[in-house]
Structure formats: C-alpha cells, structure tokens
Scaffold this motif. Structure first.
Motif, mmCIF file in Angstrom:
data_model
loop_
_atom_site.group_PDB
_atom_site.id
_atom_site.type_symbol
_atom_site.label_atom_id
_atom_site.label_comp_id
_atom_site.label_asym_id
_atom_site.label_seq_id
_atom_site.Cartn_x
_atom_site.Cartn_y
_atom_site.Cartn_z
ATOM 1 N N GLY A 11 0.843 -1.200 0.000
ATOM 2 C CA GLY A 11 0.000 0.000 0.000
ATOM 3 C C GLY A 11 0.871 1.240 0.000
ATOM 4 N N GLY A 14 -0.343 4.784 -0.788
ATOM 5 C CA GLY A 14 -1.504 5.278 -0.044
ATOM 6 C C GLY A 14 -1.095 6.367 0.942
ATOM 7 N N GLN A 15 -2.096 6.821 1.711
ATOM 8 C CA GLN A 15 -1.889 7.893 2.697
ATOM 9 C C GLN A 15 -0.827 7.531 3.719
ATOM 10 N N ILE A 16 -0.944 6.365 4.312
ATOM 11 C CA ILE A 16 0.009 5.988 5.368
ATOM 12 C C ILE A 16 1.384 5.771 4.744
ATOM 13 N N GLU A 42 2.297 -2.169 -4.687
ATOM 14 C CA GLU A 42 0.996 -1.523 -4.927
ATOM 15 C C GLU A 42 0.155 -2.416 -5.838
ATOM 16 N N LEU A 43 -1.112 -2.115 -5.921
ATOM 17 C CA LEU A 43 -2.027 -2.898 -6.752
ATOM 18 C C LEU A 43 -1.620 -2.835 -8.226
ATOM 19 N N VAL A 89 0.465 -2.620 4.977
ATOM 20 C CA VAL A 89 -0.396 -1.443 5.162
ATOM 21 C C VAL A 89 -1.583 -1.483 4.194
ATOM 22 N N GLY A 90 -1.341 -1.920 2.970
ATOM 23 C CA GLY A 90 -2.391 -1.923 1.949
ATOM 24 C C GLY A 90 -3.494 -2.908 2.303
ATOM 25 N N ILE A 110 -6.539 -11.074 0.340
ATOM 26 C CA ILE A 110 -5.262 -10.352 0.227
ATOM 27 C C ILE A 110 -4.231 -10.931 1.192
ATOM 28 N N VAL A 131 -0.865 -3.400 9.490
ATOM 29 C CA VAL A 131 -1.533 -2.136 9.791
ATOM 30 C C VAL A 131 -2.932 -2.119 9.158
ATOM 31 N N ASN A 133 -6.584 -2.702 8.008
ATOM 32 C CA ASN A 133 -7.717 -3.213 8.802
ATOM 33 C C ASN A 133 -8.521 -4.287 8.093
ATOM 34 N N HIS A 189 -7.851 -4.039 17.573
ATOM 35 C CA HIS A 189 -7.800 -2.649 17.095
ATOM 36 C C HIS A 189 -9.171 -2.295 16.529
#
Ligand SMILES: NC(=O)C1=CN([C@@H]2O[C@H](COP(=O)(O)OP(=O)(O)OC[C@H]3O[C@@H](n4cnc5c(N)ncnc54)[C@H](O)[C@@H]3O)[C@@H](O)[C@H]2O)C=CC1
Ligand SMILES: O=C([O-])CC(=O)C(=O)O
Length: 327
Positions: A11, A14-16, A42-43, A89-90, A110, A131, A133, A189
């Motif tokens: 990811g 992405g933002q993170i 990345e994708l 993260v992704g 995934i 990370v 979710n 979380h």
C-alpha cells in the motif's frame, strides 16, 4: 557500513505509505546508521502504479544517505523477496453498501496471498507488522498462511491506540507523555479495545491513584480512545495517516532496537495467557529487547477488566470464525 535491511511496505502509494516511507528512509525506524532497501508493493492498476512511481521519484529526490536501494512492484513475491521487515499497510477499504463480513472476506484473500508469498520468499526471520484493517484478523490470516515462518513474528498494530491513550492520560493528569510507563491496550484494534492504566506509573508513582476518577475512566477515557479513529475521520474527512505511520515506526523500532524496559502494546499471537485462547492475535503488554518481545505476565485482572477483555476477545473470535473456512 552496516548491511542494508530490506523493508517491504505494501500500500506504498496510499496515505500511510506517504507518511511512512520517508521516515524509514531517513533512519527513524531502524537507526541513523542503518541503511535500508525499500521494497514497495501496490495494486496492479495503472493509477496505483503511477502513484507509486511518483513516490519513488520523490524518495530519489530526497537523496537519503541511508536509502541503499528501491524496488517498486505489483507482485508480492518481488516485494517480499528476502525481506527482513514487512509492513502490511495496503488493504481493501470498506466500500458503499459493504458489510463488515464482506470487508473481512475481501481482506482475507489479500492476506492469504501475502502470507503465502512471505512464507515462500521472505527472510526466515522476517518481522511482520499488519496495519491494514481489520489489522488483528489480517495478521492472524497472514500468520496461518505462512506455516514455515515463526508465528511469533506476525504482529498487528495496537501502537496507535497505545499512543492515543498515553496522550489522553498525560493531558488528564497534567504530566509528560514520556514519564508514563506500564500502560496497556488489550484486544482488538477496534472500538472494543480496552485501554488499561491500572498499572501505569508516572515517575514511579501510580497514575491511577493520581487520576483517581473511575467515572472518567469508564465514561470518557475508554470510549474516547476506542472511537478516536472515527473522530479523526469526522474531522479530517480522511482516516489517520501521519499518526498511524508514526505508530508503525514506534512499533518496529521498539521491536528491533528494544523498548529499554518500557511496556509497549503489540498485537501478538496469544500463548494462552490471561484466558485468551492460543493464537488469537490480541493486544498485550510487552517489553522488547534484541529483536524479541516478552509478554508481561500474571497481572491481576479485576471484574471490570475481565468483562472488557472478554468483549474484545469475543469480537476477535467472531472475526476468526468468519474466515476459518479460508484457512
Ligand atoms: N491499525 C491501525 O491502527 C490503523 C490502520 N489503518 C488501516 O491502514 C490501511 C491503509 O490506510 P491508508 O494508507 O489511509 O489507505 P489508502 O487507501 O490511502 O492506501 C492504501 C493503499 O493500499 C493499496 N492496496 C490495496 N490493496 C492492496 C494490495 N492487496 N496490495 C498492495 N497494495 C494494496 C491501495 O492501492 C492504496 O494505495 C487501511 O486498511 C486503514 O484502515 C489506518 C489507521 C490506523
Ligand atoms: O478507522 C479507521 O479506518 C482508521 C483506524 O484504524 C484508526 O484510525 O484507528
């Protein structure tokens, strides 16, 4: 010069990712004398790959002395090749009309694939932080999909919750964050997590005695920490990114370089302690040293805490049951 450490980040565009990669490359995660090679996933979509290229151009433009190499790819087996650290993260975000169950299943696909790829190509001692979710269950799925790797090396991020709780406690008690130790965030979380400062100290005195406000604990502090992610989304229109990246850096830095005796919260596979069934990926208090974590054991659990620890466990068990058929 030390041998470079290979850090995989999924990811990455992405933002993170954008808040994370530059800090890793500048040495904030693994030390100012530790070269790193970033392996970014990345994708396989034009837009995602173009964005990743842009991020890599910016990394190049920083001329980080510690950045010993970079790989950008859409193939998990390339991203995880010989990885010493993997930051997952992704993840698939919740779309319109998507039920929690659908989200779990999409992410299960995934994290099954990524767990298998880690199993096949990563360093045999790769340290994995999930990370994306639902982080605990995604970490559980990756762990179960990587039977040749040590299960203890699969962790989920509870550190953002831990840091959020630290700041709220410091504000309430009028003390410095750095002076607080022995804080715990138990469980998932998610809003069911249980931030617990019964054992917390500030300058070796009891923080709970100093605060001495059971009503604030139950009705203000616990729900505020649990719903902080939603409050940030409400305020920013986007979910926490810089603070999430910061927590990921704290988590990995402490894991690899040590917490110097301080308690930190990590989502780790349970060994059966505290009545949490073996393998459930649950937030526990740990200290870390030399690349290993050690759970703080045998803390007394009162009725108030037991009820909350069981509630967040029940949610994790439900998530685990929802993906059991895939594992
Ligand atoms: N554990 C925690 O404390 C926190 C977790 N999160 C979670 O972190 C995740 C990422 O958040 P953001 O960066 O804000 O999201 P984002 O949507 O800005 O970025 C995610 C990136 O991952 C990529 N991606 C999606 N699936 C992928 C896959 N299978 N392989 C590789 N890349 C993939 C997307 O293309 C996107 O660029 C979300 O799941 C979010 O809910 C966010 C904050 C705190
Ligand atoms: O709620 C979200 O999507 C982001 C998150 O996990 C958090 O901020 O704790």
């Amino acid at each position: 010069m030390k041998k470079p450490v290979r850090v995989a980040v999924t990811g990455a565009a992405g933002q993170i990712g954008y808040a994370l990669l530059f800090r890793i490359a500048s040495g904030e995660m693994l030390g100012k004398d530790q070269p790193v090679i970033l392996q970014m996933l990345e994708l396989p979509l034009d837009k995602a790959q173009a964005a990743l290229k842009g991020v890599m151009m910016e990394l190049e433009d920083c001329a980080f002395p510690l950045l010993a190499g970079m790989v950008g790819t859409d193939d998990p087996r390339v991203a995880f090749k010989d990885a010493d650290v993997a930051l997952l993260v992704g993840a698939r975000p919740r779309g319109p009309g998507m039920e929690r169950k659908d989200l779990l299943l999409e992410n299960a696909k995934i994290f099954t694939e990524q767990g298998k790829a880690l199993n096949d190509v990563a360093s045999r001692n790769v340290k994995v932080l999930v990370v994306g979710n639902p982080a605990n269950t995604n970490a559980y799925i990756a762990m179960k999909s990587a039977p040749d790797l040590p299960a203890k090396n699969f962790t989920a991020m509870l550190r953002l919750d831990h840091n959020r709780a630290l700041s709220q406690l410091a504000i309430k008690a009028g003390v410095q964050v750095a002076d607080i130790d022995r804080l715990i965030v138990w469980g998932n979380h998610s809003p069911t997590m249980y931030p617990d400062y019964r054992f917390a100290t500030v300058a070796n005195a009891s923080l709970k005695d100093k605060i001495n406000d059971a009503d604030w604990n139950a009705n203000d502090f616990i729900p505020k920490v649990g719903k902080r992610g939603a409050a940030i989304i409400e305020a920013r229109g986007l979910s926490s990114a810089a603070s999430a990246a910061n927590a990921a850096i704290d988590h990995v830095r402490d894991w690899l370089l040590g917490s110097n005796g301080k308690w930190v919260t990590m989502g780790i596979p349970s060994d059966g302690s505290y009545g949490i069934p073996k393998d459930v990926l649950y937030g526990f208090p740990v200290t870390t040293q030399g690349g290993e974590y050690t759970m703080i054991r045998d803390l007394p659990i009162d009725d108030f805490s037991r009820e909350r620890m069981d509630k967040t466990l029940a949610e994790l068990e439900e998530e685990r049951a929802g993906v059991a058929h895939l594992l």
